[in-house]
Design a protein around this motif. Structure first.
Motif: not given
Length: 61
Positions: A5-28
């Motif tokens: 569960l810790e690994i899964l939460i860590g991956l979520i906290f890493l991958l979600v910001p990377i995805y938002i950065w790549i897609t440039n959602w809401a100019d983040f």
């Protein structure tokens, strides 16, 4: 907490910001880049000031 569960939460906290950065959602992506550039400048200024203070301290000895 469960290790998987810790690994899964860590991956979520890493991958979600990377995805938002790549897609440039809401100019983040642009905001994050500008924040990093500003942080880099302040870091370099701080390192430079630290080396000047160390050099002046060594001159006194």
């Amino acid at each position: 907490m469960n290790k998987f569960l810790e690994i899964l939460i860590g991956l979520i906290f890493l991958l979600v910001p990377i995805y938002i950065w790549i897609t440039n959602w809401a100019d983040f992506g642009t905001s994050a880049t500008l924040f990093l550039k500003g942080g880099l400048i302040w870091t370099l200024l701080g390192i430079g000031a630290m080396f000047i203070l160390i050099g002046l301290s060594n001159l006194k000895d």
